[in-house]
Design a protein around this motif. Sequence first.
Motif, PDB file in Angstrom:
ATOM      1  N   THR A  50     -18.927 -37.685-109.679  1.00 29.45           N
ATOM      2  CA  THR A  50     -19.675 -38.507-108.736  1.00 29.45           C
ATOM      3  C   THR A  50     -20.597 -39.468-109.476  1.00 29.45           C
ATOM      4  O   THR A  50     -21.255 -39.072-110.449  1.00 29.45           O
ATOM      5  N   GLU A  51     -20.634 -40.709-109.018  1.00 28.10           N
ATOM      6  CA  GLU A  51     -21.554 -41.702-109.578  1.00 28.10           C
ATOM      7  C   GLU A  51     -22.982 -41.191-109.407  1.00 28.10           C
ATOM      8  O   GLU A  51     -23.323 -40.605-108.375  1.00 28.10           O
ATOM      9  N   GLY A  52     -23.799 -41.386-110.437  1.00 29.35           N
ATOM     10  CA  GLY A  52     -25.196 -40.978-110.357  1.00 29.35           C
ATOM     11  C   GLY A  52     -25.483 -39.600-110.922  1.00 29.35           C
ATOM     12  O   GLY A  52     -26.650 -39.265-111.140  1.00 29.35           O
ATOM     13  N   ARG A  53     -24.466 -38.800-111.149  1.00 28.74           N
ATOM     14  CA  ARG A  53     -24.676 -37.476-111.740  1.00 28.74           C
ATOM     15  C   ARG A  53     -24.883 -37.613-113.248  1.00 28.74           C
ATOM     16  O   ARG A  53     -24.521 -38.619-113.869  1.00 28.74           O
ATOM     17  N   ALA A  54     -25.432 -36.555-113.840  1.00 28.89           N
ATOM     18  CA  ALA A  54     -25.769 -36.595-115.271  1.00 28.89           C
ATOM     19  C   ALA A  54     -24.551 -36.902-116.134  1.00 28.89           C
ATOM     20  O   ALA A  54     -24.619 -37.756-117.026  1.00 28.89           O
ATOM     21  N   LYS A  55     -23.440 -36.224-115.894  1.00 23.70           N
ATOM     22  CA  LYS A  55     -22.275 -36.432-116.770  1.00 23.70           C
ATOM     23  C   LYS A  55     -21.761 -37.864-116.668  1.00 23.70           C
ATOM     24  O   LYS A  55     -21.336 -38.440-117.663  1.00 23.70           O
ATOM     25  N   THR A  56     -21.813 -38.435-115.488  1.00 24.37           N
ATOM     26  CA  THR A  56     -21.354 -39.813-115.303  1.00 24.37           C
ATOM     27  C   THR A  56     -22.288 -40.782-116.036  1.00 24.37           C
ATOM     28  O   THR A  56     -21.831 -41.666-116.769  1.00 24.37           O
ATOM     29  N   ALA A  57     -23.589 -40.599-115.850  1.00 26.92           N
ATOM     30  CA  ALA A  57     -24.563 -41.465-116.534  1.00 26.92           C
ATOM     31  C   ALA A  57     -24.439 -41.321-118.052  1.00 26.92           C
ATOM     32  O   ALA A  57     -24.489 -42.319-118.782  1.00 26.92           O
ATOM     33  N   ASN A  58     -24.254 -40.087-118.522  1.00 31.23           N
ATOM     34  CA  ASN A  58     -24.115 -39.867-119.957  1.00 31.23           C
ATOM     35  C   ASN A  58     -22.896 -40.602-120.507  1.00 31.23           C
ATOM     36  O   ASN A  58     -22.962 -41.228-121.570  1.00 31.23           O
ATOM     37  N   LEU A  59     -21.768 -40.514-119.804  1.00 31.06           N
ATOM     38  CA  LEU A  59     -20.539 -41.165-120.270  1.00 31.06           C
ATOM     39  C   LEU A  59     -20.644 -42.683-120.203  1.00 31.06           C
ATOM     40  O   LEU A  59     -20.031 -43.378-121.013  1.00 31.06           O
ATOM     41  N   ARG A  60     -21.392 -43.217-119.263  1.00 30.36           N
ATOM     42  CA  ARG A  60     -21.582 -44.669-119.211  1.00 30.36           C
ATOM     43  C   ARG A  60     -22.397 -45.136-120.419  1.00 30.36           C
ATOM     44  O   ARG A  60     -22.212 -46.232-120.909  1.00 30.36           O
ATOM     45  N   ARG A  61     -23.298 -44.282-120.901  1.00 27.84           N
ATOM     46  CA  ARG A  61     -24.123 -44.618-122.058  1.00 27.84           C
ATOM     47  C   ARG A  61     -23.400 -44.326-123.376  1.00 27.84           C
ATOM     48  O   ARG A  61     -23.499 -45.081-124.328  1.00 27.84           O
ATOM     49  N   GLY A  88     -14.214 -46.692-111.186  1.00 25.74           N
ATOM     50  CA  GLY A  88     -14.891 -46.522-109.914  1.00 25.74           C
ATOM     51  C   GLY A  88     -16.399 -46.529-110.104  1.00 25.74           C
ATOM     52  O   GLY A  88     -16.892 -46.762-111.204  1.00 25.74           O
ATOM     53  N   PRO A  89     -17.088 -46.307-109.011  1.00 26.27           N
ATOM     54  CA  PRO A  89     -16.575 -45.925-107.705  1.00 26.27           C
ATOM     55  C   PRO A  89     -15.960 -47.105-106.960  1.00 26.27           C
ATOM     56  O   PRO A  89     -16.327 -48.251-107.187  1.00 26.27           O
ATOM     57  N   GLY A  90     -15.034 -46.766-106.076  1.00 26.79           N
ATOM     58  CA  GLY A  90     -14.380 -47.787-105.272  1.00 26.79           C
ATOM     59  C   GLY A  90     -15.073 -47.964-103.934  1.00 26.79           C
ATOM     60  O   GLY A  90     -15.733 -47.057-103.434  1.00 26.79           O
ATOM     61  N   THR A  91     -14.917 -49.149-103.356  1.00 32.91           N
ATOM     62  CA  THR A  91     -15.494 -49.432-102.040  1.00 32.91           C
ATOM     63  C   THR A  91     -14.421 -49.560-100.968  1.00 32.91           C
ATOM     64  O   THR A  91     -14.734 -49.568 -99.788  1.00 32.91           O
ATOM     65  N   VAL A  98      -9.630 -45.850-105.817  1.00 29.60           N
ATOM     66  CA  VAL A  98      -9.366 -44.669-105.001  1.00 29.60           C
ATOM     67  C   VAL A  98      -7.936 -44.175-105.234  1.00 29.60           C
ATOM     68  O   VAL A  98      -7.687 -42.964-105.275  1.00 29.60           O
ATOM     69  N   GLN A  99      -7.002 -45.099-105.446  1.00 33.62           N
ATOM     70  CA  GLN A  99      -5.629 -44.676-105.742  1.00 33.62           C
ATOM     71  C   GLN A  99      -5.575 -43.850-107.022  1.00 33.62           C
ATOM     72  O   GLN A  99      -4.836 -42.881-107.118  1.00 33.62           O
ATOM     73  N   ALA A 100      -6.388 -44.211-108.002  1.00 36.40           N
ATOM     74  CA  ALA A 100      -6.449 -43.431-109.240  1.00 36.40           C
ATOM     75  C   ALA A 100      -6.927 -42.005-108.960  1.00 36.40           C
ATOM     76  O   ALA A 100      -6.423 -41.039-109.541  1.00 36.40           O
ATOM     77  N   LEU A 101      -7.863 -41.845-108.024  1.00 36.18           N
ATOM     78  CA  LEU A 101      -8.331 -40.508-107.639  1.00 36.18           C
ATOM     79  C   LEU A 101      -7.263 -39.742-106.874  1.00 36.18           C
ATOM     80  O   LEU A 101      -7.141 -38.522-107.018  1.00 36.18           O
ATOM     81  N   VAL A 102      -6.477 -40.443-106.067  1.00 31.80           N
ATOM     82  CA  VAL A 102      -5.341 -39.809-105.372  1.00 31.80           C
ATOM     83  C   VAL A 102      -4.345 -39.272-106.399  1.00 31.80           C
ATOM     84  O   VAL A 102      -3.887 -38.123-106.305  1.00 31.80           O
ATOM     85  N   ASP A 103      -4.029 -40.087-107.392  1.00 34.81           N
ATOM     86  CA  ASP A 103      -3.092 -39.659-108.436  1.00 34.81           C
ATOM     87  C   ASP A 103      -3.633 -38.447-109.190  1.00 34.81           C
ATOM     88  O   ASP A 103      -2.887 -37.507-109.498  1.00 34.81           O
ATOM     89  N   TYR A 104      -4.929 -38.452-109.484  1.00 37.55           N
ATOM     90  CA  TYR A 104      -5.569 -37.305-110.138  1.00 37.55           C
ATOM     91  C   TYR A 104      -5.419 -36.052-109.273  1.00 37.55           C
ATOM     92  O   TYR A 104      -5.039 -34.988-109.754  1.00 37.55           O
ATOM     93  N   TYR A 105      -5.757 -36.166-107.986  1.00 35.99           N
ATOM     94  CA  TYR A 105      -5.700 -35.007-107.097  1.00 35.99           C
ATOM     95  C   TYR A 105      -4.284 -34.429-107.065  1.00 35.99           C
ATOM     96  O   TYR A 105      -4.101 -33.217-107.146  1.00 35.99           O
ATOM     97  N   ARG A 106      -3.297 -35.299-106.958  1.00 39.58           N
ATOM     98  CA  ARG A 106      -1.907 -34.826-106.926  1.00 39.58           C
ATOM     99  C   ARG A 106      -1.555 -34.044-108.188  1.00 39.58           C
ATOM    100  O   ARG A 106      -0.883 -33.028-108.123  1.00 39.58           O
ATOM    101  N   SER A 107      -2.003 -34.512-109.338  1.00 34.76           N
ATOM    102  CA  SER A 107      -1.668 -33.818-110.580  1.00 34.76           C
ATOM    103  C   SER A 107      -2.470 -32.525-110.741  1.00 34.76           C
ATOM    104  O   SER A 107      -1.977 -31.559-111.309  1.00 34.76           O
ATOM    105  N   VAL A 123     -14.666 -42.713-101.236  1.00 31.98           N
ATOM    106  CA  VAL A 123     -15.545 -43.885-101.149  1.00 31.98           C
ATOM    107  C   VAL A 123     -16.960 -43.455-100.772  1.00 31.98           C
ATOM    108  O   VAL A 123     -17.935 -43.840-101.425  1.00 31.98           O
ATOM    109  N   SER A 124     -17.101 -42.619 -99.727  1.00 33.76           N
ATOM    110  CA  SER A 124     -18.442 -42.242 -99.268  1.00 33.76           C
ATOM    111  C   SER A 124     -19.197 -41.404-100.290  1.00 33.76           C
ATOM    112  O   SER A 124     -20.420 -41.502-100.392  1.00 33.76           O
ATOM    113  N   GLU A 125     -18.494 -40.602-101.086  1.00 34.13           N
ATOM    114  CA  GLU A 125     -19.147 -39.789-102.117  1.00 34.13           C
ATOM    115  C   GLU A 125     -19.319 -40.535-103.436  1.00 34.13           C
ATOM    116  O   GLU A 125     -19.859 -39.975-104.378  1.00 34.13           O
ATOM    117  N   ARG A 126     -18.811 -41.776-103.492  1.00 30.93           N
ATOM    118  CA  ARG A 126     -18.912 -42.605-104.689  1.00 30.93           C
ATOM    119  C   ARG A 126     -18.288 -41.902-105.895  1.00 30.93           C
ATOM    120  O   ARG A 126     -18.878 -41.807-106.966  1.00 30.93           O
TER     121      ARG A 126
END
Length: 143
Positions: A50-61, A88-91, A98-107, A123-126
Amino acid sequence: MTTTQFDPHTLLAESRLGVLATIKSDGRPQLSPVTPSYDRDNGVIYVSMTEGRAKTANLRRDPRATLEVTSPDGWAWATAEGTATLTGPGTDPDGPEVQALVDYYRSAAGEHPDWDEYRSVMVSERRVLMAMTVEKVYGARIR
């Protein structure tokens, strides 16, 4: 004592629970339980976050990351180190992020009972998709 051949790539591919380590701004590791999906053929591990979480912020840095998985019996482990990119996140529920997340979920989990709902929630959970290019894999079977 007999020894059996151990392939850490196989354990990575079979595991659906792992611990992702990212690097905090003070240099210490930040650990998060995640659901990885390993594309062994392409050497990439995917994780939804999720955007805004520690792991996401850390990886962006700092895109360096490490993922560790353990066998169900606890006697084997595998670690993958690499560099992550985030999508992402996608709007747009029908957009490429979001399609990339669909592909992830399927795998990682198979088919979802309601893809429209899934897309809307992504989208709503970013939600963001991490793709970690695996640079090194190691591990062992202890017993």
